[in-house]
Design an enzyme around this catalytic site. Structure first.
Site, mmCIF file in Angstrom:
data_model
loop_
_atom_site.group_PDB
_atom_site.id
_atom_site.type_symbol
_atom_site.label_atom_id
_atom_site.label_comp_id
_atom_site.label_asym_id
_atom_site.label_seq_id
_atom_site.Cartn_x
_atom_site.Cartn_y
_atom_site.Cartn_z
ATOM 1 N N ILE A 159 0.845 -1.210 0.000
ATOM 2 C CA ILE A 159 0.000 0.000 0.000
ATOM 3 C C ILE A 159 0.876 1.254 0.000
ATOM 4 O O ILE A 159 0.607 2.209 -0.742
ATOM 5 C CB ILE A 159 -0.990 -0.008 1.191
ATOM 6 C CG1 ILE A 159 -1.854 -1.274 1.160
ATOM 7 C CG2 ILE A 159 -1.884 1.240 1.157
ATOM 8 C CD1 ILE A 159 -2.743 -1.485 2.379
ATOM 9 N N ARG A 242 -3.721 1.852 10.810
ATOM 10 C CA ARG A 242 -4.469 1.449 11.997
ATOM 11 C C ARG A 242 -4.437 2.585 13.018
ATOM 12 O O ARG A 242 -3.414 3.250 13.190
ATOM 13 C CB ARG A 242 -3.863 0.183 12.626
ATOM 14 C CG ARG A 242 -4.230 -1.108 11.901
ATOM 15 C CD ARG A 242 -5.717 -1.444 12.047
ATOM 16 N NE ARG A 242 -6.067 -2.683 11.388
ATOM 17 C CZ ARG A 242 -6.575 -2.769 10.147
ATOM 18 N NH1 ARG A 242 -6.795 -1.681 9.431
ATOM 19 N NH2 ARG A 242 -6.889 -3.937 9.631
ATOM 20 N N GLU A 271 -12.037 2.521 17.307
ATOM 21 C CA GLU A 271 -13.146 2.797 16.391
ATOM 22 C C GLU A 271 -14.257 1.747 16.567
ATOM 23 O O GLU A 271 -13.953 0.618 16.954
ATOM 24 C CB GLU A 271 -12.647 2.836 14.936
ATOM 25 C CG GLU A 271 -12.045 1.535 14.420
ATOM 26 C CD GLU A 271 -11.453 1.680 13.014
ATOM 27 O OE1 GLU A 271 -10.640 2.585 12.776
ATOM 28 O OE2 GLU A 271 -11.818 0.851 12.156
ATOM 29 N N HIS A 289 -13.233 4.679 8.160
ATOM 30 C CA HIS A 289 -12.530 3.457 7.730
ATOM 31 C C HIS A 289 -13.013 2.970 6.351
ATOM 32 O O HIS A 289 -13.577 1.877 6.223
ATOM 33 C CB HIS A 289 -12.668 2.342 8.780
ATOM 34 C CG HIS A 289 -11.551 1.343 8.709
ATOM 35 N ND1 HIS A 289 -11.070 0.659 9.797
ATOM 36 C CD2 HIS A 289 -10.798 0.900 7.656
ATOM 37 C CE1 HIS A 289 -10.095 -0.165 9.424
ATOM 38 N NE2 HIS A 289 -9.909 -0.036 8.109
HETATM 39 C C1 DGY Z 1 -7.591 -4.021 6.045
HETATM 40 O O1 DGY Z 1 -7.689 -4.794 5.110
HETATM 41 O O2 DGY Z 1 -6.681 -4.091 6.869
HETATM 42 C C2 DGY Z 1 -8.659 -2.983 6.174
HETATM 43 O O3 DGY Z 1 -8.263 -1.947 6.996
HETATM 44 C C3 DGY Z 1 -9.909 -3.639 6.728
HETATM 45 O O4 DGY Z 1 -9.535 -4.498 7.729
#
Ligand code: DGY
Length: 323
Positions: A159, A242, A271, A289
């Site tokens: 990511i 997170r 959350e 989220h």
């Molecule tokens: C992830 O894939 O970690 C998203 O935040 C949902 O859990």
């Protein structure tokens, strides 16, 4: 042949639920509410597989079952810090996740947040809804330019790399990276990125800092006053990873006293409860989220879980085994 009994803890996209029901003896949590520890213990003693997600707190207490039937926790999501790793390993439970398929959409959302906070888009939307816009003027909601600035990426996995790609190739941004392990030179070269060793080195160099590292106990409050104080006063912090990575009390202080310019969060400690002190910060953009929340990605995550389950129950090692 008897189909494995599986339990799905939240509602999933219809196409995936249908395929799960065809392949397995599937039970859905039709109420779509997070389970209690007690309900988890019942599920873990009654099903061959449990399919949890980020809203499920699989702490050691929730897995404290004398006669465990579950052999695999096939998590819907890439992050799995909500599953107590030590207990899962001790009980010999396989754990899988869903990497790759959500990287692009999560990076898209991180970029959305970066742009929103820099260009004060949240404040603009609110102004229109409150019917408070009095018209164009040279000094109205003036934000910060994004193109050509420096982005710090903490955690350079899939990511983080997608985020860097968008920022560098789309917005001409200079990329600085901090990651636990060394990143291969050819990977850094894709975005002309420079790796530094510590967060403390990265912070003062950046106009934007985006978090893409895992959560869990070891990264809890990794970003607190000591790190926030190293950021430029004109800099912005973005978190789509997170909630627990940031000490929210310290962040609220930094935003309130404007020792940094702003922040944008998609994830929160505890959350869906939002710390009241965050709600008071007007230089903060918050989303509920939504990182992976596109139809395409949520279906792909579900089908990835399905692949992992199918492999597991065929006696193969699932491709996304993490524990
Ligand atoms: C992830 O894939 O970690 C998203 O935040 C949902 O859990």
């Amino acid at each position: 042949m008897v189909k494995p009994r599986i339990f799905v803890t939240r509602r999933w996209p219809a196409a995936v639920e249908q395929t799960l029901a065809e392949r397995f003896d599937t039970v859905l949590n039709t109420g779509d509410k997070p389970l209690s520890a007690e309900q988890f213990r019942t599920a873990l003693s009654s099903y061959d597989a449990v399919l949890p997600t980020v809203t499920d707190n699989l702490c050691s207490q929730a897995m404290d079952v004398p006669k465990l039937r579950t052999k695999i926790l096939a998590n819907y999501g890439v992050g799995y810090s909500h599953i107590d790793a030590e207990t899962a390993v001790r009980h010999n439970i396989t754990v899988t996740n869903t990497p790759d398929v959500l990287s692009q959409c999560t990076a898209d959302l991180a970029m959305t947040l970066l742009l929103m906070v820099a260009r004060r888009a949240g404040e603009g939307v609110l102004e229109i809804h409150k019917n408070a816009w009095t018209g164009w003027r040279p000094t109205h909601l003036v934000g910060a330019k994004v193109s050509g600035k420096t982005l710090g990426v903490i955690g350079y996995g899939r990511i983080g790399q997608e985020m860097a790609k968008r920022a560098h190739h789309g917005f001409d941004m200079k990329i600085i990276v901090q990651n636990r392990s060394r990143i291969a030179p050819e990977v850094l070269a894709r975005c002309n990125a420079t790796q530094v060793d510590t967060i403390e080195q990265l912070m003062p160099l950046c106009d934007f800092v985006s978090l893409h590292c895992p959560g869990g106990a070891s990264n809890r409050h990794m970003i607190r006053t000591a790190q926030l104080e190293l950021m430029k006063p004109a800099a912005f912090l973005i978190n789509t990873a997170r909630g627990e990575i940031i000490n929210e009390h310290d962040l609220a202080q930094a935003l309130w006293f404007e020792t940094i310019s702003g922040a944008a969060l998609d994830v929160f400690d505890g959350e869906p409860n939002i710390a009241p002190k965050l709600l008071d910060c007007k230089n903060l953009v918050m989303l509920p989220h939504l990182g992976s929340a596109t139809r395409e990605t949520r279906e792909a995550m579900g089908f990835r879980v399905l692949d992992n389950l199918t492999d597991f129950f065929s006696g193969l090692s699932p491709r996304d085994r993490v524990l």
